[in-house]
Design an enzyme around this catalytic site. Structure first.
Site, PDB file in Angstrom:
ATOM      1  N   ILE A 709       0.824  -1.224   0.000  1.00 26.94           N
ATOM      2  CA  ILE A 709       0.000   0.000   0.000  1.00 26.94           C
ATOM      3  C   ILE A 709       0.846   1.257   0.000  1.00 26.94           C
ATOM      4  O   ILE A 709       0.318   2.365   0.020  1.00 26.94           O
ATOM      5  CB  ILE A 709      -0.972   0.023   1.194  1.00 26.94           C
ATOM      6  N   GLY A 710       2.168   1.114   0.001  1.00 25.19           N
ATOM      7  CA  GLY A 710       3.004   2.304  -0.057  1.00 25.19           C
ATOM      8  C   GLY A 710       4.472   1.967   0.125  1.00 25.19           C
ATOM      9  O   GLY A 710       4.831   0.923   0.660  1.00 25.19           O
ATOM     10  N   GLY A 712       8.355   4.023   1.098  1.00 23.06           N
ATOM     11  CA  GLY A 712       8.956   5.238   1.623  1.00 23.06           C
ATOM     12  C   GLY A 712      10.460   5.173   1.538  1.00 23.06           C
ATOM     13  O   GLY A 712      11.031   4.282   0.891  1.00 23.06           O
ATOM     14  N   PHE A 714      12.629   4.414   3.747  1.00 23.69           N
ATOM     15  CA  PHE A 714      13.318   3.373   4.488  1.00 23.69           C
ATOM     16  C   PHE A 714      12.610   2.022   4.452  1.00 23.69           C
ATOM     17  O   PHE A 714      12.980   1.116   5.187  1.00 23.69           O
ATOM     18  CB  PHE A 714      13.516   3.806   5.942  1.00 23.69           C
ATOM     19  N   GLY A 715      11.582   1.871   3.642  1.00 19.78           N
ATOM     20  CA  GLY A 715      10.934   0.573   3.597  1.00 19.78           C
ATOM     21  C   GLY A 715       9.615   0.604   2.856  1.00 19.78           C
ATOM     22  O   GLY A 715       9.263   1.586   2.203  1.00 19.78           O
ATOM     23  N   VAL A 717       5.290  -0.586   2.961  1.00 20.14           N
ATOM     24  CA  VAL A 717       4.157  -0.784   3.863  1.00 20.14           C
ATOM     25  C   VAL A 717       3.150  -1.723   3.204  1.00 20.14           C
ATOM     26  O   VAL A 717       2.735  -1.501   2.062  1.00 20.14           O
ATOM     27  CB  VAL A 717       3.473   0.558   4.209  1.00 20.14           C
ATOM     28  N   LYS A 731       4.943  -1.941   8.312  1.00 19.01           N
ATOM     29  CA  LYS A 731       6.043  -1.194   7.699  1.00 19.01           C
ATOM     30  C   LYS A 731       7.321  -2.025   7.823  1.00 19.01           C
ATOM     31  O   LYS A 731       7.876  -2.176   8.912  1.00 19.01           O
ATOM     32  CB  LYS A 731       6.217   0.160   8.387  1.00 19.01           C
ATOM     33  N   ASP A 836       8.335  15.853   9.541  1.00 21.55           N
ATOM     34  CA  ASP A 836       7.959  15.466   8.174  1.00 21.55           C
ATOM     35  C   ASP A 836       6.440  15.470   8.022  1.00 21.55           C
ATOM     36  O   ASP A 836       5.865  14.540   7.461  1.00 21.55           O
ATOM     37  CB  ASP A 836       8.524  14.086   7.850  1.00 21.55           C
TER      38      ASP A 836
END
Length: 1012
Positions: A709-710, A712, A714-715, A717, A731, A836
């Site tokens: 689902i996403g 980023g 650093f990893g 999700v 995550k 952020d």
């Protein structure tokens, strides 16, 4: 003239005529080099993605390069200096910079440069200064930078540089300043650094450097500053370092160092100004020679295992600004046990004094009032201090924090304490104080935290507490206070963390004003003599998570309005005289985890939903007339009794388990407090239920891309469903990515103690090995069914029927996010700065409640002794382009003001649907300036064109387009007040939160015509 054979004189003359004169040859050669510099600079400009000040506009053909902004040339018209510091430039550093072969000074600090440092920097043989600090530069330090043989200053601090420190840096024989602090560096300190005989400054602090400190550093006999704090260094301090007599700053704080500090350190290092050895494992005695360094300014030896007494001589340290020896094993006794306080009265510049958590015994001398008039923080808690608090304490008028908790202090609280009008935090808890709380305490109008619990205080709570208009936390529990609770307490809308009045003798009814505590998270009124009904206005305390009113004499019904407390997690109304039925609304509270209604006079059916399905979490014993729905009046009394008996047995067993767990955590917390190291992921892990790699693999169907689902920095999700049926977002960290581990620790640290209905809940974490025997780290969050706010703003998500976010929904989302940020800034044990905040990090649940997530860049702000704010976790990361506050580009450290700016941009984006990085923003224009140009008269021109403003109905009430437009203008005003360029001019998150709540009340307030 000799003429070559075959070459006539006339031919030679013709050649000479055609040749240009000699000076022209030189100019042509210089021009060629000048062209090379020009091409290099234009290549540099080509990789600049953003130039808000338009400083590079002059880099064009209309002027010579020596007239370009930030460019200075030598007398040969070659570029010698490139000065672009503090211009908010973003982009990467062009490798063509290596073609500026005459460059001597390169200043790129305080910008937003990303990418790696180019290897071509090694071509700059004449370079003397390279400063690229305070950017977002990643990658490794190029080893061939060692070819810059004239380099005297190398400053790469405050970036995201990773990898090891190159051994080749030891070849820079002229290097005087080396700053690599606040990065992501790993590995050891290269012994070759000891070859840099000219070095005066070495700063490697705040990285993850490991191993021992090389003894070779002892060869740096010109070294003045050695700063290697906040790393993972182990072993002892090499004895050679104590022989570097030029040292002025000697900072090794927050590592894993051990051994004894030499008793003669002050004689061997006579020039010391800063001595920071705190948060390690040093043993042995306090070095008495330290007091012979009469010019020393800062001594920090806290959080070690030092023993013995504090040696005499403190009175000679006249320049001392900071003295912290807390959390050690120092002892003193008798009438002179606290003479060190008298000695420190000679330190007229002292700003910070901490002697807490030792074994110091003695009475507080009257001389405490003669300490520095600049003293701002005074920590004396956790010792064996006895006697009374001298009235002279009132002379320390600059104090912002006074902590004398957990001692043996007796007597009355002196009224003179009311003279400390700058005080923000007052903690006198856990002593033997008696008498009344002085009414003069009401003069402390700046107070944000007041802790007086665990004493023998009597009388009533002063009505002057109404002056505490900034108070966030109040704990008066475990005293002998009586009388009614002043209604003024319930008008302190600033209270947002805790109000604990439990274990006193307070009487009378609970005022209706309790609804004024709409921001409060925890309220404990248990174990008093309170009576009367529980007011329905309790339902207005919409931020409440913990509510305890047990062991009183409350009567009447349990208000159905408690069901309005959507974030309530613990409710204890036991041991009262409550009657009537259990409100069904309690079963609808999804967040409720503990419910105790035992020992009352309740009757009727027990709800069969929500928390009531978890018998171990509900306590109903002592209510003889309660019954299960299937065993109520139509069933025999025997069946009812059996059902109740089952409930009682289960509840009692749960209570025993709860008690044992409580004892364990009390022990654990105490251990944690005494541990000098900052909590790590390992200690955080124990606070969550654990899941295995196998369970997460199954939950995500072997991490099937369909469940992704996403992604980023650093990893990735994944959506998953745990074995108990709980939907979660998982995550998974990519440990090969630089900074992933620090991101993981940062997120754990930030979420370790936070609890708020508008923060994405961390369910658990997983530290394991995958089937390939590789490290596997994952964070497991509650699943947010309605995606991210960015999805809604961009139209990727819409309501059934195709509708986007309405005015009310946008207002609710904005208020939810503001509430969460207000909590992080003002109500956490350690202040959290998100760093952020942007729409993709705001998630929406099934009920469209907004929750802030992704704390991978978060900072825990810790007030440092010097009075500056320091941060922990992922230093160097500042956020996402477009949401980063301007001051970060000028070296500003993460702050709550920075979050406010990011929130303002987010709010303006929510209202306009225009990204802050929209390609239309050129020439210094940005989202805030674009909206401000339309505000207030043309505000609606800037509002999202897809927002349909028609008559809408909310809970049966019609809201006109005019009221919606008025609300939008108010929201835009809040956004502009947050996103203003000047940090000082910005409002706080608390101000924003309250203004948005006011706008919501105005929007939903019935019109006079409708009321008629």
């Amino acid at each position: 003239m000799d003429v070559s054979p075959g070459l006539s004189v006339s031919t030679l003359a013709l050649i000479l005529l055609l040749l240009p004169p000699f000076p022209s040859i030189f100019v042509e050669s210089a021009s060629f080099s000048n062209i090379t510099d020009k091409e290099a600079l234009l290549s540099f400009k080509a990789l600049i993605a953003s130039d808000p000040s338009d400083i590079l506009f002059s880099w064009n053909d209309s002027t010579t390069i020596c007239q370009w902004s930030g460019v200075r040339c030598n007398n040969k018209r070659r570029v010698s200096t490139l000065d672009l510091k503090g211009l908010q430039l973003s982009g990467s550093i062009s490798p063509h910079i290596g073609n500026l072969s005459a460059l001597q000074f390169l200043y790129l600090q305080d910008n937003y440069f990303t990418g790696n440092l180019p290897d071509q920097l090694g071509n700059l043989a004449h370079l003397q200064t390279l400063n690229a600090s305070s950017n977002l530069i990643g990658g490794a330090i190029p080893a061939n930078i060692s070819k810059c043989s004239n380099l005297s200053t190398l400053d790469l601090a405050v970036n995201t540089i990773s990898g090891k420190i190159p051994t080749e840096l030891g070849l820079l024989s002229k290097l005087q300043v080396l700053k690599l602090d606040q990065n992501l560096l790993t590995g050891n300190i290269p012994p070759s650094i000891g070859n840099l005989s000219s070095l005066t400054t070495l700063n490697l602090g705040t990285n993850t450097i490991s191993g021992s400190i090389p003894s070779d550093l002892g060869r740096l006999q010109n070294l003045q500053e050695l700063q290697i704090s906040i790393n993972n260094l182990t072993g002892t301090v090499p004895s050679s370092l104590y022989n570097v007599s030029s040292l002025e700053t000697f900072a090794l704080a927050s590592n894993d160092l051990y051994g004894e500090i030499p008793s003669d350190v002050g004689f061997r290092l006579p020039n010391l100004l800063v001595f920071h050895f705190c948060i390690n494992k040093f043993t042995g005695q306090y070095p008495p020679s330290l007091h012979n360094v009469t010019k020393i300014q800062s001594i920090r030896m806290s959080h070690n295992f030092l023993v013995g007494s504090v040696p005499p001589g403190l009175g000679t340290l006249h320049d001392l600004t900071m003295y912290n020896i807390g959390f050690n094993l120092f002892v003193s006794s008798g009438s002179s046990g606290l003479d060190l306080i008298t000695s420190l009265t000679n330190s007229s510049k002292l700003e910070f004094l901490a002697i807490d958590e030792n074994h110091l015994e003695g009475a507080i001398p009257d001389s405490i009032g003669n300490l520095s008039t600049s003293l701002a923080k005074l920590y004396m808690g956790g010792n064996r201090i006895y006697g009374s608090i001298p009235a002279s304490i009132g002379k320390l008028t600059e104090l912002t924090l006074l902590n004398m908790s957990h001692n043996l202090i007796s007597g009355e609280i002196p009224a003179e304490i009311g003279q400390l009008k700058e005080l923000r935090m007052l903690n006198l808890a856990g002593n033997k104080l008696f008498g009344k709380i002085p009414a003069a305490c009401g003069n402390l109008s700046m107070l944000i935290e007041l802790e007086l619990y665990g004493n023998g205080l009597e009388g009533t709570i002063p009505a002057t507490f109404s002056e505490f208009q900034r108070l966030l936390s109040l704990d008066l529990s475990s005293n002998k206070l009586g009388g009614i609770i002043p209604r003024e307490l319930f008008t302190l809308t600033s209270l947002s963390s805790l109000m604990n009045l439990s274990k006193n003798s307070l009487t009378g009814p609970l005022p209706d004003d309790i609804g004024g505590l709409e921001n409060l998270i925890a309220l404990d009124l248990s174990n008093n003599l309170l009576s009367g009904n529980i007011s329905d206005s309790i339902g207005d305390c919409t931020s409440m998570q913990v509510l305890s009113m047990s062991n009183n004499s409350f009567t009447g019904l349990i208000p159905n309005a408690i069901g309005n407390l959507k974030g309530l997690q613990s409710l204890d109304l036991s041991s009262n005289h409550l009657s009537g039925s259990i409100p069904e609304s309690l079963g609808k509270l999804r967040s409720l985890q503990f419910l105790n209604l035992s020992q009352n006079n309740l009757q009727g059916e027990i709800p069969n939903e929500g928390i009531f399905l978890n018998r171990s979490a509900v306590h109903l014993e002592g209510n003889a007339k309660l019954c299960m729905s299937s065993l109520c009046p139509h069933s025999s009394n025997r069946n009812i009794s059996k059902a109740l008996l089952v409930i009682i047995i289960v509840a009692s067993a749960a209570l025993v388990i709860f008690f044992l767990v409580g004892l364990y955590w009390a022990f654990f917390i105490r251990r944690k407090r005494s541990d000098p190291k900052v909590a790590t992921a390992g200690s955080i892990k124990a606070q969550h239920r654990m899941v295995s790699y196998e369970e997460l693999r199954q939950a995500t169907e072997n991490f099937d891309p369909r469940n992704l689902i996403g992604t980023g920095s650093f990893g990735s999700v994944y959506k998953g469903v745990l074995r108990d049926g709980m939907a979660v977002a998982i995550k998974v960290l990519n440990l090969a990515t630089s900074g992933a581990w620090k991101s993981f620790v940062a997120e754990c640290e930030a979420l370790r103690n936070v609890r708020h209905r508008n923060l994405v809940k961390l369910v658990t974490l997983c530290s394991s090995l995958d089937f390939g025997n590789n490290d596997f780290w994952a964070l497991v969050y509650e699943f947010m069914g309605n995606g991210s706010l960015e999805d809604w703003i961009r139209g990727r998500r819409r309501h059934e029927g195709g509708g986007g976010l309405s005015v009310i929904e946008r207002l609710s989302i904005a208020t939810d996010v503001a509430g969460a940020m207000d909590y992080l800034h003002n109500d956490c044990e350690a202040q959290v700065v998100h760093c952020d905040l942007k729409p993709s990090n705001v998630l929406l649940d099934e009920e469209m409640t907004a929750k802030v997530g992704d704390f991978g860049l978060a900072k825990l702000l810790v007030q440092m002794p010097e009075g500056q704010v320091s941060t922990t976790s992922t230093n160097g990361l500042k956020g996402s382009i477009g949401y980063i506050p301007p001051e970060y580009g000028f070296g500003g450290k993460p702050s709550t003001k920075g979050d406010v700016y990011s929130y303002g941009v987010l709010l303006l984006e929510l209202l306009t649907a225009k990204s802050p990085t929209d390609e239309s923003f050129v020439g210094g224009m940005n989202l805030e300036k674009w909206v401000r140009a339309a505000f207030p008269n043309r505000t609606m021109e800037a509002i999202d064109a897809h927002l349909m403003i028609n008559v809408i109905t909310h809970e049966g009430q019609q809201i006109s387009p005019e009221k919606q437009a008025e609300c939008l203008v108010s929201m835009v005003s809040v956004g502009l007040s947050c996103a203003t360029e000047s940090a000082e001019a910005r409002i706080t998150m608390r101000d924003a939160f309250h203004r948005l709540k006011g706008a919501k009340k105005t929007l939903l307030k019935p019109d006079a015509a409708n009321e008629a």
